[in-house]
Design a protein around this motif. Structure first.
Motif, short mmCIF file in Angstrom:
data_model
loop_
_atom_site.label_atom_id
_atom_site.label_comp_id
_atom_site.label_asym_id
_atom_site.label_seq_id
_atom_site.Cartn_x
_atom_site.Cartn_y
_atom_site.Cartn_z
N THR A 132 2.64 -13.23 62.87
CA THR A 132 2.16 -14.47 62.75
C THR A 132 3.40 -15.39 62.32
O THR A 132 4.11 -15.17 61.68
CB THR A 132 1.17 -14.48 61.18
OG1 THR A 132 0.32 -13.47 61.35
CG2 THR A 132 0.27 -15.76 61.12
N ILE A 133 3.10 -16.57 63.18
CA ILE A 133 4.28 -17.52 62.91
C ILE A 133 3.76 -18.74 63.11
O ILE A 133 2.59 -19.18 63.41
CB ILE A 133 5.35 -17.55 64.12
CG1 ILE A 133 4.80 -17.74 65.48
CG2 ILE A 133 5.94 -16.21 64.10
CD1 ILE A 133 5.79 -17.93 66.46
N GLY A 134 4.04 -19.75 62.46
CA GLY A 134 3.56 -21.15 62.27
C GLY A 134 4.69 -22.06 62.63
O GLY A 134 5.86 -21.97 62.62
N GLN A 135 4.16 -23.23 63.15
CA GLN A 135 5.14 -24.38 63.24
C GLN A 135 4.57 -25.70 62.84
O GLN A 135 3.53 -25.96 63.34
CB GLN A 135 5.52 -24.50 64.87
CG GLN A 135 6.67 -25.22 65.04
CD GLN A 135 6.83 -25.96 66.46
OE1 GLN A 135 6.07 -26.19 67.09
NE2 GLN A 135 8.26 -26.01 66.91
N ALA A 136 5.35 -26.47 62.11
CA ALA A 136 4.93 -27.72 61.76
C ALA A 136 4.83 -28.71 62.83
O ALA A 136 5.49 -28.56 63.97
CB ALA A 136 5.84 -28.42 60.63
N GLY A 140 0.34 -29.17 63.27
CA GLY A 140 1.04 -27.82 63.40
C GLY A 140 0.15 -26.76 64.15
O GLY A 140 -0.98 -26.93 64.41
N TRP A 141 0.89 -25.65 64.14
CA TRP A 141 0.28 -24.54 64.90
C TRP A 141 0.58 -23.16 64.06
O TRP A 141 1.56 -23.11 63.42
CB TRP A 141 0.65 -24.21 66.16
CG TRP A 141 0.52 -25.56 67.04
CD1 TRP A 141 1.26 -26.52 67.24
CD2 TRP A 141 -0.68 -25.98 67.61
NE1 TRP A 141 0.96 -27.53 68.35
CE2 TRP A 141 -0.37 -26.99 68.58
CE3 TRP A 141 -1.90 -25.36 67.78
CZ2 TRP A 141 -1.54 -27.94 69.16
CZ3 TRP A 141 -3.00 -25.88 68.78
CH2 TRP A 141 -2.69 -27.22 69.16
N VAL A 142 -0.44 -22.40 63.97
CA VAL A 142 -0.14 -21.17 63.64
C VAL A 142 -0.77 -19.86 64.54
O VAL A 142 -1.77 -20.40 65.14
CB VAL A 142 -1.19 -20.62 62.38
CG1 VAL A 142 -1.13 -19.35 61.97
CG2 VAL A 142 -0.41 -21.36 61.22
N SER A 193 -0.85 -28.00 58.09
CA SER A 193 0.66 -27.52 57.12
C SER A 193 1.48 -27.00 58.29
O SER A 193 2.67 -26.88 58.14
CB SER A 193 0.47 -26.72 56.26
OG SER A 193 -0.16 -25.25 56.43
N GLY A 194 1.07 -25.88 59.20
CA GLY A 194 2.00 -25.20 60.04
C GLY A 194 3.02 -24.48 59.02
O GLY A 194 4.18 -24.52 59.18
N ALA A 195 2.37 -23.54 58.40
CA ALA A 195 3.00 -22.79 57.29
C ALA A 195 4.45 -22.09 57.57
O ALA A 195 4.28 -21.45 58.78
CB ALA A 195 2.07 -21.80 56.69
#
Lengths: 237, 237
Positions: free
Chosen positions: A233-237, B2-4, B223-225
């Motif tokens: 699982t990865i996120g990007q703002a 953001g994206w997860v 938030s794109g944690a």
């Protein structure tokens, strides 16, 4: 007797830093088994990320070519030393399960504590070595132990052990936290998240450094189920 | 915005075969993002595993060096063709999320169905190409689509689509199974397990071939944690 091995990596960035200077990977070993790799590049932000990503690429390629972990650490060091002239450092952690030798192998150029759990017993193991990149012919610390039921290994990059330092706290007792969090039947991924969350909390929710935790759990298993799972699982703002 | 992104791989062996001829990996892309790779080596057992492991090593090394996916597929093909003289084939699937271009990229030398889900809508996409290894200058099918909320991609190796064939069933409707299993808020890892379980059930619990399913889910996230997680579970009898 069969075995089930679970690996989990939990990772976050230094507060207000868009990129983590740590790179972590999980790859299958060609001889059977699995390896987790964490590299913490000197500094933070984009330069550190580029460095750790480049070194992780080299380490992953060598492991997948079947090279033994000790030689991988030496090769990654030599590469960094040759091209950055001893001016840039990084820490390296490789935690592997090798099904051919039926052992867990820890290979480190890092000084953050290594936690080993055997059933209810948790200890900090003396498996530390200088970071890579600074001196010629640097060597990793290597630790090999046979697979056993309920064996647990936890290593983290610098940012986890030194969390809380900004507000004057003593270094994070990762061994104690592992003992508390590793209650019966908690999945390895939840344990990894819990250790990361505790470190982030010690930095009051704003990590003072990039943080990566690697957790490996071994269970004896009659069936040695042939199903293999991987998630990310990865996120990007 | 953001994206997860969530990735999950679920994989099992052909019944009574100690090793799976499929190799699958998840790696971080140096420019930002993540790639899943599945390679199904011709045949089954040790020879197929050695082949797929060798080709996966090459693919992973190139992706981690920053090489674009289409060139990775061509390079892996050329390598196999050069050293096995057009006599050995393999299928290749690369499913990537690239945060720089904010897109999902599917690169395939495989003919098993590719499922694409957009919210409640599920379709089988025409993204197929010949396996690698057999003819000079083979090229992958490439499919690029922008990141969007609730985008879902499912690909599986041959063993999933052809499950049930032994007992005379029609090919597995992976698109239909995805539609049924992908009920609100089911985690991507459970969806991957569910598709694998359905394929194993169609083979009456004894898979007729190695099976690997790759699932990618994209969610828009305020938030794109910055927390990143990876897990792996493997077993050995």
């Amino acid at each position: 007797m069969g075995w089930v091995v679970e690996c989990a990596i939990a990772k976050t960035n230094k507060h207000a830093s868009r990129e983590s200077g740590d790179t972590a990977e999980i790859v299958e070993r060609p001889g059977g088994g699995i390896s987790m790799i964490a590299i913490d590049g000197q500094g933070s932000g984009r330069a550190a990320k580029t460095l750790s990503s480049l070194l992780a690429a080299k380490a992953v390629a060598l492991i997948k070519d079947g090279v033994r972990d000790g030689a991988v650490a030496r090769a990654v060091h030599d590469h960094l030393f040759a091209f950055r002239h001893g001016q840039v450092s990084a820490t390296l952690d490789i935690v592997s399960v090798d099904f051919r030798s039926r052992s867990v192998l820890v290979t480190r150029n890092a000084a953050a504590p290594l936690v080993i759990g055997r059933g209810e017993l948790f200890e900090t193991a003396p498996c530390v070595a200088d970071p890579i990149g600074l001196f010629p012919l640097n060597r990793p610390a290597v630790w090999e132990l046979p697979l056993e039921d309920r064996l647990l290994i936890v290593v983290g990059t610098d940012g986890i052990a030194s969390s809380g330092r900004r507000s004057g706290m003593a270094d994070f007792d990762v061994t104690g936290a592992t003992r508390e969090l590793n209650v019966a039947s908690v999945p390895i991924s939840i344990l990894a998240d819990g250790i990361l969350a505790a470190a982030v909390a010690r930095d009051e929710g704003r990590p003072a450094d990039d943080m990566t935790g690697l957790v490996l759990g071994v269970r004896a298993d009659e069936s040695g189920a042939p199903i293999r799972r991987m998630t990310a699982t990865i996120g990007q703002a």
